[in-house]
Write a protein that holds these residues in place. Structure first.
Motif, PDB file in Angstrom:
ATOM      1  N   TRP A 145      25.499  53.046 -21.668  1.00  0.00           N
ATOM      2  CA  TRP A 145      24.715  53.178 -20.430  1.00  0.00           C
ATOM      3  C   TRP A 145      24.198  51.813 -19.980  1.00  0.00           C
ATOM      4  CZ3 TRP A 145      19.156  53.095 -19.754  1.00  0.00           C
ATOM      5  CH2 TRP A 145      18.750  53.486 -18.466  1.00  0.00           C
ATOM      6  N   ILE A 146      23.702  51.026 -20.920  1.00  0.00           N
ATOM      7  CA  ILE A 146      23.157  49.703 -20.580  1.00  0.00           C
ATOM      8  C   ILE A 146      24.284  48.752 -20.150  1.00  0.00           C
ATOM      9  CG2 ILE A 146      22.061  47.633 -21.535  1.00  0.00           C
ATOM     10  CD1 ILE A 146      20.375  49.551 -23.268  1.00  0.00           C
ATOM     11  N   PHE A 147      25.286  48.592 -21.029  1.00  0.00           N
ATOM     12  CA  PHE A 147      26.341  47.626 -20.739  1.00  0.00           C
ATOM     13  C   PHE A 147      27.307  48.123 -19.669  1.00  0.00           C
ATOM     14  CE2 PHE A 147      25.040  46.214 -25.010  1.00  0.00           C
ATOM     15  CZ  PHE A 147      24.649  44.931 -24.675  1.00  0.00           C
ATOM     16  N   GLY A 148      27.560  49.416 -19.650  1.00  0.00           N
ATOM     17  CA  GLY A 148      28.428  49.978 -18.620  1.00  0.00           C
ATOM     18  C   GLY A 148      27.811  49.822 -17.244  1.00  0.00           C
ATOM     19  N   GLY A 149      26.508  50.030 -17.143  1.00  0.00           N
ATOM     20  CA  GLY A 149      25.822  49.856 -15.864  1.00  0.00           C
ATOM     21  C   GLY A 149      25.905  48.417 -15.377  1.00  0.00           C
ATOM     22  N   LYS A 150      25.727  47.480 -16.276  1.00  0.00           N
ATOM     23  CA  LYS A 150      25.832  46.061 -15.916  1.00  0.00           C
ATOM     24  C   LYS A 150      27.258  45.726 -15.470  1.00  0.00           C
ATOM     25  CE  LYS A 150      21.651  44.940 -16.969  1.00  0.00           C
ATOM     26  NZ  LYS A 150      20.690  44.665 -15.927  1.00  0.00           N
ATOM     27  N   TRP A 151      28.245  46.304 -16.153  1.00  0.00           N
ATOM     28  CA  TRP A 151      29.635  46.051 -15.796  1.00  0.00           C
ATOM     29  C   TRP A 151      29.927  46.568 -14.398  1.00  0.00           C
ATOM     30  CZ3 TRP A 151      34.002  49.070 -14.807  1.00  0.00           C
ATOM     31  CH2 TRP A 151      35.217  48.393 -14.849  1.00  0.00           C
ATOM     32  N   PHE A 152      29.441  47.785 -14.077  1.00  0.00           N
ATOM     33  CA  PHE A 152      29.655  48.338 -12.745  1.00  0.00           C
ATOM     34  C   PHE A 152      28.915  47.532 -11.680  1.00  0.00           C
ATOM     35  CE2 PHE A 152      30.798  52.325 -15.026  1.00  0.00           C
ATOM     36  CZ  PHE A 152      32.074  52.444 -14.523  1.00  0.00           C
ATOM     37  N   GLU A 153      27.723  47.048 -11.992  1.00  0.00           N
ATOM     38  CA  GLU A 153      26.979  46.201 -11.047  1.00  0.00           C
ATOM     39  C   GLU A 153      27.755  44.919 -10.762  1.00  0.00           C
ATOM     40  OE1 GLU A 153      23.024  45.427 -12.425  1.00  0.00           O
ATOM     41  OE2 GLU A 153      22.544  47.564 -12.572  1.00  0.00           O
ATOM     42  N   LEU A 154      28.322  44.335 -11.800  1.00  0.00           N
ATOM     43  CA  LEU A 154      29.104  43.106 -11.634  1.00  0.00           C
ATOM     44  C   LEU A 154      30.329  43.363 -10.754  1.00  0.00           C
ATOM     45  CD1 LEU A 154      29.632  40.143 -12.364  1.00  0.00           C
ATOM     46  CD2 LEU A 154      30.840  40.972 -14.396  1.00  0.00           C
ATOM     47  N   ARG A 155      31.024  44.462 -11.005  1.00  0.00           N
ATOM     48  CA  ARG A 155      32.199  44.787 -10.201  1.00  0.00           C
ATOM     49  C   ARG A 155      31.818  45.031  -8.748  1.00  0.00           C
ATOM     50  NH1 ARG A 155      34.132  42.246 -13.214  1.00  0.00           N
ATOM     51  NH2 ARG A 155      35.101  42.867 -15.134  1.00  0.00           N
ATOM     52  N   LYS A 156      30.684  45.684  -8.508  1.00  0.00           N
ATOM     53  CA  LYS A 156      30.224  45.925  -7.142  1.00  0.00           C
ATOM     54  C   LYS A 156      29.883  44.612  -6.452  1.00  0.00           C
ATOM     55  CE  LYS A 156      26.882  48.526  -4.406  1.00  0.00           C
ATOM     56  NZ  LYS A 156      26.761  47.489  -3.421  1.00  0.00           N
ATOM     57  N   ALA A 157      29.232  43.704  -7.167  1.00  0.00           N
ATOM     58  CA  ALA A 157      28.898  42.397  -6.589  1.00  0.00           C
ATOM     59  C   ALA A 157      30.173  41.625  -6.241  1.00  0.00           C
ATOM     60  CB  ALA A 157      28.038  41.596  -7.560  1.00  0.00           C
ATOM     61  N   GLU A 158      31.177  41.696  -7.112  1.00  0.00           N
ATOM     62  CA  GLU A 158      32.452  41.027  -6.826  1.00  0.00           C
ATOM     63  C   GLU A 158      33.122  41.627  -5.595  1.00  0.00           C
ATOM     64  OE1 GLU A 158      34.743  41.381 -10.382  1.00  0.00           O
ATOM     65  OE2 GLU A 158      33.785  39.665 -11.341  1.00  0.00           O
ATOM     66  N   ALA A 159      33.104  42.941  -5.489  1.00  0.00           N
ATOM     67  CA  ALA A 159      33.702  43.605  -4.331  1.00  0.00           C
ATOM     68  C   ALA A 159      32.966  43.219  -3.049  1.00  0.00           C
ATOM     69  CB  ALA A 159      33.689  45.118  -4.521  1.00  0.00           C
ATOM     70  N   ASP A 160      31.643  43.167  -3.105  1.00  0.00           N
ATOM     71  CA  ASP A 160      30.858  42.761  -1.932  1.00  0.00           C
ATOM     72  C   ASP A 160      31.187  41.325  -1.521  1.00  0.00           C
ATOM     73  OD1 ASP A 160      29.666  45.245  -1.894  1.00  0.00           O
ATOM     74  OD2 ASP A 160      27.802  44.583  -2.853  1.00  0.00           O
ATOM     75  N   ALA A 161      31.338  40.447  -2.503  1.00  0.00           N
ATOM     76  CA  ALA A 161      31.683  39.053  -2.202  1.00  0.00           C
ATOM     77  C   ALA A 161      33.063  38.971  -1.563  1.00  0.00           C
ATOM     78  CB  ALA A 161      31.634  38.210  -3.476  1.00  0.00           C
ATOM     79  N   ASN A 162      33.998  39.771  -2.057  1.00  0.00           N
ATOM     80  CA  ASN A 162      35.345  39.786  -1.463  1.00  0.00           C
ATOM     81  C   ASN A 162      35.307  40.291  -0.028  1.00  0.00           C
ATOM     82  OD1 ASN A 162      36.678  38.729  -3.665  1.00  0.00           O
ATOM     83  ND2 ASN A 162      37.135  40.712  -4.551  1.00  0.00           N
TER      84      ASN A 162
END
Length: 89
Positions: free
Chosen positions: A23-40
């Motif tokens: 839950w902790i690390f998976g949430g961070k991973w999804f946040e990172l992927r969302k930030a990357e998608a937003d930047a793209n």
């Protein structure tokens, strides 16, 4: 330790620890992927805006050239010289 006690220990201690860790690390991973998608998305939008602006400038220049070519006035050479003095962008 018998098998049933190990199963209870596994269900009450190890599974919750794994779930919280995921839950902790998976949430961070999804946040990172969302930030990357937003930047793209932002970079793609900026590129599209740049291409649109460049296309608009080229269309204006072509329209000017078409007007010059179809205009039969005596000031043609003067207009061409004026275009040479203008910056491209």
């Amino acid at each position: 330790m018998d098998l049933e006690l190990m199963g209870i220990l596994l269900m009450t201690v190890v599974f919750p620890i794994c779930a919280v860790t995921f839950w902790i690390f998976g949430g961070k991973w999804f946040e990172l992927r969302k930030a990357e998608a937003d930047a793209n998305v932002r970079m793609t939008a900026e590129s599209a805006a740049q291409y649109a602006a460049k296309s608009e400038r080229l269309e204006q220049r072509v329209a000017t050239l078409e007007r010059i070519l179809t205009d039969r006035s005596t000031g043609l050479s003067e207009e061409i010289e004026n275009l040479r003095d203008k910056p491209l962008n």
